[in-house]
Design a protein around this motif. Sequence first.
Motif, PDB file in Angstrom:
ATOM      1  N   SER B  68       0.812  -1.036  -0.362  1.00 36.04           N
ATOM      2  CA  SER B  68       0.367   0.092  -0.423  1.00 36.04           C
ATOM      3  C   SER B  68       0.941   1.115  -0.227  1.00 36.04           C
ATOM      4  O   SER B  68       0.656   2.340   0.028  1.00 36.04           O
ATOM      5  N   ASP B  69       2.148   1.141   0.693  1.00 35.25           N
ATOM      6  CA  ASP B  69       3.234   2.441   0.512  1.00 35.25           C
ATOM      7  C   ASP B  69       3.259   2.644  -1.183  1.00 35.25           C
ATOM      8  O   ASP B  69       3.965   3.535  -0.684  1.00 35.25           O
ATOM      9  N   GLU B  70       4.096   2.467  -1.639  1.00 38.34           N
ATOM     10  CA  GLU B  70       4.284   1.761  -2.605  1.00 38.34           C
ATOM     11  C   GLU B  70       3.459   2.175  -3.551  1.00 38.34           C
ATOM     12  O   GLU B  70       3.229   3.336  -4.423  1.00 38.34           O
ATOM     13  N   ALA B  71       1.938   1.876  -3.327  1.00 38.55           N
ATOM     14  CA  ALA B  71       0.783   2.404  -4.371  1.00 38.55           C
ATOM     15  C   ALA B  71       0.281   3.670  -4.065  1.00 38.55           C
ATOM     16  O   ALA B  71       0.317   4.352  -4.818  1.00 38.55           O
ATOM     17  N   PHE B  72       0.103   3.979  -2.753  1.00 35.36           N
ATOM     18  CA  PHE B  72       0.623   5.666  -2.274  1.00 35.36           C
ATOM     19  C   PHE B  72       1.480   6.061  -3.061  1.00 35.36           C
ATOM     20  O   PHE B  72       1.096   7.404  -3.565  1.00 35.36           O
ATOM     21  N   GLU B  73       2.468   5.926  -1.978  1.00 35.58           N
ATOM     22  CA  GLU B  73       3.788   7.014  -3.389  1.00 35.58           C
ATOM     23  C   GLU B  73       3.335   7.157  -5.015  1.00 35.58           C
ATOM     24  O   GLU B  73       3.669   8.472  -5.480  1.00 35.58           O
ATOM     25  N   LEU B  74       3.173   6.488  -5.289  1.00 33.65           N
ATOM     26  CA  LEU B  74       2.747   6.496  -7.319  1.00 33.65           C
ATOM     27  C   LEU B  74       1.675   7.677  -7.581  1.00 33.65           C
ATOM     28  O   LEU B  74       1.821   8.127  -8.015  1.00 33.65           O
ATOM     29  N   PHE B  75       0.958   6.807  -6.325  1.00 32.61           N
ATOM     30  CA  PHE B  75      -0.252   7.925  -6.457  1.00 32.61           C
ATOM     31  C   PHE B  75      -0.166   9.090  -6.041  1.00 32.61           C
ATOM     32  O   PHE B  75      -0.432  10.359  -7.092  1.00 32.61           O
ATOM     33  N   ASP B  76       0.590   9.410  -5.602  1.00 30.30           N
ATOM     34  CA  ASP B  76       1.261  10.753  -5.032  1.00 30.30           C
ATOM     35  C   ASP B  76       1.830  11.774  -5.457  1.00 30.30           C
ATOM     36  O   ASP B  76       1.607  13.059  -5.608  1.00 30.30           O
ATOM     37  N   ALA B  77       2.497  11.119  -6.312  1.00 33.05           N
ATOM     38  CA  ALA B  77       3.860  10.929  -7.781  1.00 33.05           C
ATOM     39  C   ALA B  77       3.092  11.666  -9.275  1.00 33.05           C
ATOM     40  O   ALA B  77       3.364  12.481  -9.763  1.00 33.05           O
ATOM     41  N   ASP B  79       1.791   9.839 -10.450  1.00 34.99           N
ATOM     42  CA  ASP B  79       2.094   8.701 -11.530  1.00 34.99           C
ATOM     43  C   ASP B  79       1.572   7.207 -12.240  1.00 34.99           C
ATOM     44  O   ASP B  79       1.737   6.911 -13.119  1.00 34.99           O
ATOM     45  N   VAL B  80       0.986   7.268 -11.549  1.00 33.87           N
ATOM     46  CA  VAL B  80      -0.201   6.698 -11.691  1.00 33.87           C
ATOM     47  C   VAL B  80      -1.364   6.654 -12.834  1.00 33.87           C
ATOM     48  O   VAL B  80      -2.018   7.904 -12.863  1.00 33.87           O
ATOM     49  N   THR B  81      -1.177   5.944 -14.250  1.00 33.61           N
ATOM     50  CA  THR B  81      -2.253   6.022 -15.205  1.00 33.61           C
ATOM     51  C   THR B  81      -3.684   6.166 -14.978  1.00 33.61           C
ATOM     52  O   THR B  81      -4.898   7.245 -14.516  1.00 33.61           O
ATOM     53  N   PHE B  82      -3.980   4.905 -13.984  1.00 31.88           N
ATOM     54  CA  PHE B  82      -5.252   5.005 -13.830  1.00 31.88           C
ATOM     55  C   PHE B  82      -5.117   3.705 -12.430  1.00 31.88           C
ATOM     56  O   PHE B  82      -4.636   2.539 -12.138  1.00 31.88           O
ATOM     57  N   PHE B  83      -6.153   3.470 -11.256  1.00 32.02           N
ATOM     58  CA  PHE B  83      -6.123   2.838 -10.437  1.00 32.02           C
ATOM     59  C   PHE B  83      -7.141   1.842 -10.774  1.00 32.02           C
ATOM     60  O   PHE B  83      -7.907   2.413 -11.880  1.00 32.02           O
ATOM     61  N   VAL B  84      -7.009   0.692 -11.133  1.00 29.84           N
ATOM     62  CA  VAL B  84      -8.934  -0.240 -11.677  1.00 29.84           C
ATOM     63  C   VAL B  84      -9.111  -1.021 -10.330  1.00 29.84           C
ATOM     64  O   VAL B  84      -8.494  -1.784  -9.525  1.00 29.84           O
ATOM     65  N   ASP B  85      -9.705  -1.011 -10.577  1.00 29.14           N
ATOM     66  CA  ASP B  85     -11.098  -1.673  -8.923  1.00 29.14           C
ATOM     67  C   ASP B  85     -11.896  -2.896  -9.591  1.00 29.14           C
ATOM     68  O   ASP B  85     -12.371  -2.998 -10.567  1.00 29.14           O
ATOM     69  N   THR B  86     -11.016  -3.565 -10.013  1.00 27.66           N
ATOM     70  CA  THR B  86     -11.923  -5.682  -9.763  1.00 27.66           C
ATOM     71  C   THR B  86     -13.008  -5.555  -9.291  1.00 27.66           C
ATOM     72  O   THR B  86     -13.532  -7.218  -9.562  1.00 27.66           O
ATOM     73  N   SER B 117      -9.240   2.757 -26.893  1.00 28.94           N
ATOM     74  CA  SER B 117      -8.670   3.571 -27.264  1.00 28.94           C
ATOM     75  C   SER B 117      -7.556   5.214 -26.247  1.00 28.94           C
ATOM     76  O   SER B 117      -7.182   5.742 -26.609  1.00 28.94           O
ATOM     77  N   LYS B 118      -8.515   4.618 -25.053  1.00 31.50           N
ATOM     78  CA  LYS B 118      -7.646   6.003 -23.939  1.00 31.50           C
ATOM     79  C   LYS B 118      -6.869   5.506 -23.033  1.00 31.50           C
ATOM     80  O   LYS B 118      -6.782   6.043 -22.409  1.00 31.50           O
ATOM     81  N   LEU B 119      -6.581   4.506 -23.183  1.00 30.53           N
ATOM     82  CA  LEU B 119      -5.360   3.284 -22.405  1.00 30.53           C
ATOM     83  C   LEU B 119      -3.975   3.711 -22.769  1.00 30.53           C
ATOM     84  O   LEU B 119      -3.892   3.301 -23.372  1.00 30.53           O
ATOM     85  N   PRO B 120      -3.354   4.722 -22.226  1.00 28.56           N
ATOM     86  CA  PRO B 120      -1.936   4.638 -23.201  1.00 28.56           C
ATOM     87  C   PRO B 120      -1.543   3.098 -22.566  1.00 28.56           C
ATOM     88  O   PRO B 120      -1.318   2.393 -21.452  1.00 28.56           O
ATOM     89  N   ILE B 126      -2.436   0.097 -11.798  1.00 33.33           N
ATOM     90  CA  ILE B 126      -2.790  -0.078 -10.081  1.00 33.33           C
ATOM     91  C   ILE B 126      -3.805  -1.129 -10.186  1.00 33.33           C
ATOM     92  O   ILE B 126      -4.892  -0.438  -9.981  1.00 33.33           O
ATOM     93  N   PHE B 127      -3.934  -2.577 -10.072  1.00 39.11           N
ATOM     94  CA  PHE B 127      -4.918  -3.353 -10.114  1.00 39.11           C
ATOM     95  C   PHE B 127      -5.500  -3.518  -8.211  1.00 39.11           C
ATOM     96  O   PHE B 127      -3.984  -3.476  -7.585  1.00 39.11           O
ATOM     97  N   TYR B 128      -6.615  -3.626  -7.948  1.00 39.57           N
ATOM     98  CA  TYR B 128      -6.867  -4.133  -6.720  1.00 39.57           C
ATOM     99  C   TYR B 128      -8.086  -4.098  -6.372  1.00 39.57           C
ATOM    100  O   TYR B 128      -9.132  -4.794  -7.051  1.00 39.57           O
ATOM    101  N   CYS B 129      -8.805  -5.199  -5.193  1.00 34.37           N
ATOM    102  CA  CYS B 129      -9.361  -5.426  -5.329  1.00 34.37           C
ATOM    103  C   CYS B 129      -9.756  -5.762  -3.525  1.00 34.37           C
ATOM    104  O   CYS B 129      -9.634  -4.935  -2.948  1.00 34.37           O
ATOM    105  N   ASN B 130     -10.427  -6.631  -2.894  1.00 36.61           N
ATOM    106  CA  ASN B 130     -10.235  -7.030  -1.620  1.00 36.61           C
ATOM    107  C   ASN B 130      -8.843  -7.866  -1.186  1.00 36.61           C
ATOM    108  O   ASN B 130      -8.474  -8.559  -2.211  1.00 36.61           O
ATOM    109  N   GLU B 131      -9.007  -7.476   0.088  1.00 34.40           N
ATOM    110  CA  GLU B 131      -7.465  -8.517   0.521  1.00 34.40           C
ATOM    111  C   GLU B 131      -8.107 -10.065   0.608  1.00 34.40           C
ATOM    112  O   GLU B 131      -9.161 -10.462   0.862  1.00 34.40           O
TER     113      GLU B 131
END
Lengths: 179, 171
Positions: B68-77, B79-86, B117-120, B126-131
């Motif tokens: 989660s901390d790595e994911a948040f760092e990327l989010f904060d910077a 750098d994340v194009t999209f989070f994908v909630d599955t 076409s919209k997704l580079p 970053i993909f996520y669901c429940n733990e």
Amino acid sequence: MNEKPVKDKISFGVREFFSLFFRILLGLIFIYASYSKILNPYSFYRATLEYELLPLFAVPVFSIILPWIEMFTGLCLIFGALYRSSNLIFFVMLVVFEMGIIINLLRGRNMDCGCGLPLDLIGISEKLTWMTVLRDSVFIFMSAYLVFLSKPRFTLDRLLLRRKSAKKLAQSTDKPETS
Amino acid sequence: MEKRNQNISEFRQMVVGSVIICITASFVGLLFNMANPNRIPLDYKKIADPTATASDDNGFCEPIPIFSDEAFELFDAGDVTFFVDTREKDKFATGHIKGALNVPSEKAYPVYKSLKSKLPKDGIYIFYCNEGCDSSMEVAYFFCHNGFTDGNILVFEDGYEYWKEEGYPVE
């Protein structure tokens, strides 16, 4: 002298005619549909995915197996081998397909049917519409007729049964009478 | 009574025959698929673009699990194009990571098709669901094998609840 002659005449009425007609028509349609799906497995895989009814992991197996079940069932139906069983498979498959189509129409999806039929050759769109539902309903009617009302004639099953009973009869007449 | 028994016996024969046809056909189908140069892998994770033919090769990539901390760092910077909630649509509706797309596993293909076409392809996803769930990894594999860049497909395995508990941005 008074013995009744064995009835070996093939009676062929309206029910027998429709049984044969529906059987050959449905068999040919399914063989054609399966053939095009077998030739283009990825195209059928895509079509299955688009229906959004199966979990992702089940789609490859489904798209590999289903066309072959259609092919085998179509052949069984035309030749009349395992006649009742092949009719049952057809009926169940058609009902399941119909449900899949209706669910996607109610979802408002604009997608291809993926049925594998050469409809574009006769100017009919392969898109899912209520006409597709109607067409499948006709197939379901034919299939239900074959399952519940058909009078099978010219089937491999009957041929084998006749041979078996003829053999039995021959064996029983060969036996010396015991009193 | 005799008629009833006969009907039951006929029905049983019919079902047994159906099972025989289905098993035989499945067996032949699987054998044929194995021998077919344009075969479909049984494991969907190994399927590249479903529209691809055997001659196309989109390469191979592997989703990378992150914390989660790595994911948040990327989010904060940023750098994340999209989070994908599955997760399922209703769970997504009750709350998700800010800006996330909802792609339940059974809808991976149509959503991918509509957003293609919209997704580079070189973006970070970053993909996520429940733990402890599998769907994020499943959809990540799906994207991975549809031409997205190896190393940029990340799976946040702690899941949404953990992200929320950490007080990271949700909506």
